[in-house]
Design a protein around this motif. Structure first.
Motif, mmCIF file in Angstrom:
data_model
loop_
_atom_site.group_PDB
_atom_site.id
_atom_site.type_symbol
_atom_site.label_atom_id
_atom_site.label_comp_id
_atom_site.label_asym_id
_atom_site.label_seq_id
_atom_site.Cartn_x
_atom_site.Cartn_y
_atom_site.Cartn_z
ATOM 1 N N ILE A 91 -2.364 12.589 50.556
ATOM 2 C CA ILE A 91 -1.629 11.778 49.588
ATOM 3 C C ILE A 91 -1.318 12.701 48.435
ATOM 4 N N ARG A 92 -0.057 12.788 48.031
ATOM 5 C CA ARG A 92 0.316 13.807 47.075
ATOM 6 C C ARG A 92 0.274 13.374 45.642
ATOM 7 N N GLY A 93 0.120 12.122 45.331
ATOM 8 C CA GLY A 93 0.080 11.762 43.929
ATOM 9 C C GLY A 93 -0.031 10.296 43.655
ATOM 10 N N PHE A 94 -0.497 9.986 42.483
ATOM 11 C CA PHE A 94 -0.460 8.615 42.002
ATOM 12 C C PHE A 94 0.480 8.584 40.815
ATOM 13 N N LEU A 95 1.288 7.549 40.707
ATOM 14 C CA LEU A 95 2.216 7.484 39.594
ATOM 15 C C LEU A 95 1.855 6.349 38.663
ATOM 16 N N LEU A 96 1.857 6.636 37.395
ATOM 17 C CA LEU A 96 1.468 5.645 36.404
ATOM 18 C C LEU A 96 2.567 5.488 35.380
ATOM 19 N N SER A 97 2.932 4.244 35.075
ATOM 20 C CA SER A 97 3.967 4.043 34.081
ATOM 21 C C SER A 97 3.347 3.631 32.782
ATOM 22 N N GLY A 98 2.548 4.295 32.266
ATOM 23 C CA GLY A 98 1.892 4.159 31.020
ATOM 24 C C GLY A 98 1.047 5.311 31.123
ATOM 25 N N MET A 99 0.106 5.540 30.291
ATOM 26 C CA MET A 99 -0.610 6.773 30.409
ATOM 27 C C MET A 99 -2.098 6.530 30.403
ATOM 28 N N PRO A 100 -2.694 6.359 31.561
ATOM 29 C CA PRO A 100 -4.109 6.151 31.599
ATOM 30 C C PRO A 100 -4.852 7.454 31.607
ATOM 31 N N CYS A 101 -6.134 7.439 31.302
ATOM 32 C CA CYS A 101 -6.928 8.621 31.423
ATOM 33 C C CYS A 101 -8.056 8.364 32.346
ATOM 34 N N PRO A 102 -8.343 9.332 33.184
ATOM 35 C CA PRO A 102 -9.466 9.171 34.051
ATOM 36 C C PRO A 102 -10.737 9.338 33.271
ATOM 37 N N SER A 103 -11.803 8.873 33.882
ATOM 38 C CA SER A 103 -13.151 9.064 33.425
ATOM 39 C C SER A 103 -13.305 8.901 31.940
ATOM 40 N N SER A 104 -13.975 9.827 31.295
ATOM 41 C CA SER A 104 -14.325 9.570 29.905
ATOM 42 C C SER A 104 -13.319 10.158 28.956
ATOM 43 N N CYS A 105 -12.063 9.985 29.227
ATOM 44 C CA CYS A 105 -11.081 10.531 28.319
ATOM 45 C C CYS A 105 -11.087 9.735 27.036
ATOM 46 N N PRO A 106 -10.688 10.361 25.944
ATOM 47 C CA PRO A 106 -10.739 9.694 24.665
ATOM 48 C C PRO A 106 -9.944 8.412 24.707
ATOM 49 N N PRO A 107 -10.374 7.455 23.956
ATOM 50 C CA PRO A 107 -9.808 6.128 24.009
ATOM 51 C C PRO A 107 -8.345 6.148 23.750
ATOM 52 N N GLY A 108 -7.916 6.943 22.828
ATOM 53 C CA GLY A 108 -6.515 6.948 22.511
ATOM 54 C C GLY A 108 -5.675 7.292 23.678
ATOM 55 N N LEU A 109 -6.229 7.888 24.699
ATOM 56 C CA LEU A 109 -5.406 8.437 25.745
ATOM 57 C C LEU A 109 -4.700 7.410 26.580
ATOM 58 N N LEU A 110 -4.906 6.153 26.317
ATOM 59 C CA LEU A 110 -4.220 5.191 27.159
ATOM 60 C C LEU A 110 -3.167 4.389 26.447
ATOM 61 N N ALA A 111 -2.940 4.665 25.197
ATOM 62 C CA ALA A 111 -1.961 3.874 24.461
ATOM 63 C C ALA A 111 -0.614 3.899 25.147
ATOM 64 N N LEU A 112 -0.310 4.979 25.857
ATOM 65 C CA LEU A 112 0.988 5.093 26.487
ATOM 66 C C LEU A 112 1.175 4.097 27.604
ATOM 67 N N MET A 113 0.086 3.507 28.079
ATOM 68 C CA MET A 113 0.209 2.627 29.217
ATOM 69 C C MET A 113 0.762 1.272 28.826
ATOM 70 N N LEU A 134 -3.551 17.400 15.373
ATOM 71 C CA LEU A 134 -3.826 16.174 16.101
ATOM 72 C C LEU A 134 -5.010 16.379 17.034
ATOM 73 N N ALA A 135 -6.008 15.535 16.900
ATOM 74 C CA ALA A 135 -7.174 15.570 17.776
ATOM 75 C C ALA A 135 -7.832 14.206 17.717
ATOM 76 N N MET A 136 -8.590 13.882 18.751
ATOM 77 C CA MET A 136 -9.309 12.623 18.749
ATOM 78 C C MET A 136 -10.314 12.604 17.604
ATOM 79 N N VAL A 137 -10.403 11.479 16.919
ATOM 80 C CA VAL A 137 -11.388 11.332 15.849
ATOM 81 C C VAL A 137 -12.793 11.330 16.448
ATOM 82 N N ASP A 138 -12.949 10.575 17.518
ATOM 83 C CA ASP A 138 -14.167 10.593 18.327
ATOM 84 C C ASP A 138 -13.753 10.143 19.715
ATOM 85 N N ASP A 139 -14.738 9.917 20.608
ATOM 86 C CA ASP A 139 -14.396 9.573 21.984
ATOM 87 C C ASP A 139 -13.631 8.265 22.108
#
Length: 591
Positions: free
Chosen positions: A4-26, A546-551
């Motif tokens: 399987i060559r890929g998963f496509l997401l129309s928002g922007m999720p983060c796997p595992s313990s990515c910083p919380p902000g990382l999903l606002a795009l979703m 720009l950087a995450m304030v915390d996780d």
């Protein structure tokens, strides 16, 4: 089965313990970026009847106005989409991706990653890992590939219940990173040798993935394996039927595809599949879907061909003749540069930036011949192929290509674009292995916050001592305009957002004219941060890193207010957004 060559997401999720902000795009509600391109295929460039202002000596002053009466294009609310590489099944990240299911509880928080998908406000969540549902253990396997899942953010955000954060000790995350690093080497070896191992997706894995999408307010599009062939070269749908029945029994809301880059199947299975045969296969799949009540009206996308060279165009023509009316959108892929030979200067070449425009026209010509008005998706786009190149395709410089890609696609009427990739084994992704946002992530986030789906025409005029006054803006200064996102409550309806790419090695000045004259402007200027310059993996917004304030907390993306009537000064080799407030543009007052 196959890779399987890929998963496509129309928002922007983060796997595992990515910083919380990382999903606002979703967030589906956040309107997607679309622009009116200024290069060769741009709209009206009629010079404005103006005189040269006093004090302009030897410098170029660009006058800019926007047609605010009506949009030239309206693209999908899901325009900006994302691919998540299926290597997460191989390397174990899927276990850290999906949330635990829990009995609904009052005010129960979502996992941090999923929270970003639901957050309509400018905040970004962290990805919280999860364990598999015990009910999924022992379920049948579904060999699938090579096409990805697509997750589009069009599920109602306020209906997801019963999700909770699954906690994992730090030591588990460290072990997972080591495992992923080892698998990265294996996948690179497969990629360079063009020899892939099989990947079997179990029902348990599907449960995890769907739970993640559902709890994040996303829609899942699953690509079935098209490489399973009968002796007469027709598609063997038996395995797909098992998966469809299983998904229907779980009442999973999924859309579907069949295969990935079918024009390259000879190198994968030793025999080719032509466009007409794949069209028959899609017709067969549509018949299967109609037999299952849950999917009788499900969306179907394809054929997801590669770059439209002569043989690929012939493939698409054969497909459209047979199945053009069967699919809900026609899909293809594009990668700009071979990641094994890329240089930082490649990302600054205007000729490279414009290669996509010709491909769009080729695809549109075929599609409009057989099914006029059919929507088109660029369902796999990356700055570089072959997994990308460290310190290049994940650097600030790659953003020039990414931002211009969005502008070209929107201005030429492509309905959805899917970025490769959010997280994978290469270097084209938006977050690193520690889930820190990379430059293109911040760029994409600003898109989602500021840009609406209505594309506006721009009018420009350049004043300078030398002849050919328009040349400076057509090649290296790219300007796009949209209605500001309706979902951004910091700006009233009728506001306009510009975004600008300056590839010059000198600053450029832009004077807003016409309907934009004497309006207050909010500036969002992105520049590389640190000593690495264009190679930097960090960015600054209006001079603040720009950087995450915390996780669990994204930084506030503060604009710099510019007084009414002030000339916009665009620094060299930068990307920027400008919200022109209170324009009361007729095109932007209503959705």
């Amino acid at each position: 089965s196959e890779l399987i060559r890929g998963f496509l997401l129309s928002g922007m999720p983060c796997p595992s313990s990515c910083p919380p902000g990382l999903l606002a795009l979703m967030a589906p509600g956040l309107a997607l970026i679309a622009t009116f391109s200024l290069p060769s295929q741009a709209g009206d460039r009629r010079a404005l009847p103006v005189e040269k202002p006093p004090g302009v000596k030897g410098r170029t002053l660009i006058l800019l106005d926007v047609n605010t009466k009506s949009p030239v294009r309206i693209i999908s609310e899901n325009f900006l989409s994302l691919q998540l590489d299926p290597s997460i099944i191989h390397d174990g990240w899927l276990d850290f991706l999906s949330p635990e299911r829990a009995a609904p509880a009052a005010e129960e928080p979502l996992p941090q990653l999923q929270a970003g998908a639901r957050d309509r406000s400018p905040g970004m969540p962290v990805h919280a890992p999860s364990r598999a549902s015990p009910a999924a253990l022992g379920s049948p396997a579904f060999p699938q590939g090579p096409r990805p899942y697509i997750v589009r953010s069009d599920i109602a955000l306020d209906k997801q219940k019963g999700c909770k954060i699954a906690q994992h000790p730090d030591i588990m995350l460290e072990l997972q990173r080591e495992k992923a690093a080892q698998m990265h080497l294996v996948l690179l070896k497969e990629q360079f040798s063009n020899t892939y191992s099989n990947l079997t997706l179990t029902a348990r894995s599907l449960d995890k993935l769907y739970n993640f999408a559902d709890c994040s307010g996303l829609h899942l599009i699953f690509a079935l394996n098209a490489l399973r062939r009968n002796p007469n070269n027709s598609w063997n749908s038996s395995n797909a039927l098992s998966l469809l029945k299983y998904s229907a029994s779980k009442k999973y809301n999924i859309s579907w595809e069949l295969g990935n880059e079918p024009n390259n199947y000879r190198t994968l299975i030793g025999r080719s599949v032509n466009g007409s045969q794949l069209g028959k296969d899609y017709t067969q799949l549509r018949s299967l879907l109609q037999l299952i009540r849950t999917y009788s009206r499900a969306h179907l996308y394809g054929p997801n061909i590669g770059r439209p060279r002569k043989n690929v165009i012939a493939f698409l023509e054969g497909f459209m003749k047979v199945a053009g009316r069967t699919v809900d959108a026609v899909t293809w892929q594009h990668y700009y540069i071979d990641g094994r030979v890329a240089k930082v200067t490649d990302f600054l070449k205007t000729r490279l930036l414009d290669t996509l425009s010709d491909q769009i026209r080729k695809i549109q010509k075929v599609v409009n011949t057989y099914t006029p008005g059919k929507k088109i998706w660029l369902e796999g786009v990356g700055m570089t192929s072959a997994g990308g190149m460290n310190n290049l395709s994940d650097s600030y410089a790659a953003g020039f290509l990414w931002l211009n890609t969005l502008g070209l696609l929107a201005s030429q009427g492509i309905d959805v674009v899917v970025r490769h990739s959010f997280l994978d084994h290469g270097h084209n992704h938006l977050v690193d292995q520690n889930f820190n946002p990379l430059p293109d992530y911040w760029l994409s986030l600003l898109y989602k916050r500021l840009i609406g789906p209505k594309v506006l025409a721009i009018h420009v005029a350049g004043l300078q001592r030398k002849p050919r006054p328009g040349r400076v803006i057509r090649d290296k200064l790219r300007i796009y305009a949209h209605c500001t996102s309706y979902h951004n409550h910091n700006y009233v309806r009728g506001s306009i957002t510009l975004y600008i790419i300056n590839l010059h090695r000198s600053r450029k000045k832009i004077k807003l004219a016409g309907t934009l004259r004497d309006k207050i402007v909010h500036q969002y200027l992105l520049q590389p941060y640190g000593k690495d310059g264009l190679h930097s993996k960090s960015v600054q917004l209006n001079g603040q890193p720009l950087a995450m304030v915390d996780d669990g907390t994204l930084p506030e993306l503060k604009p710099r207010p510019l007084r009414a009537g002030r000339t916009l000064v665009i620094p060299p080799l930068t990307m920027s957004f400008y919200v022109v407030k209170n324009v009361n543009a007729l095109a932007c007052r209503y959705r």
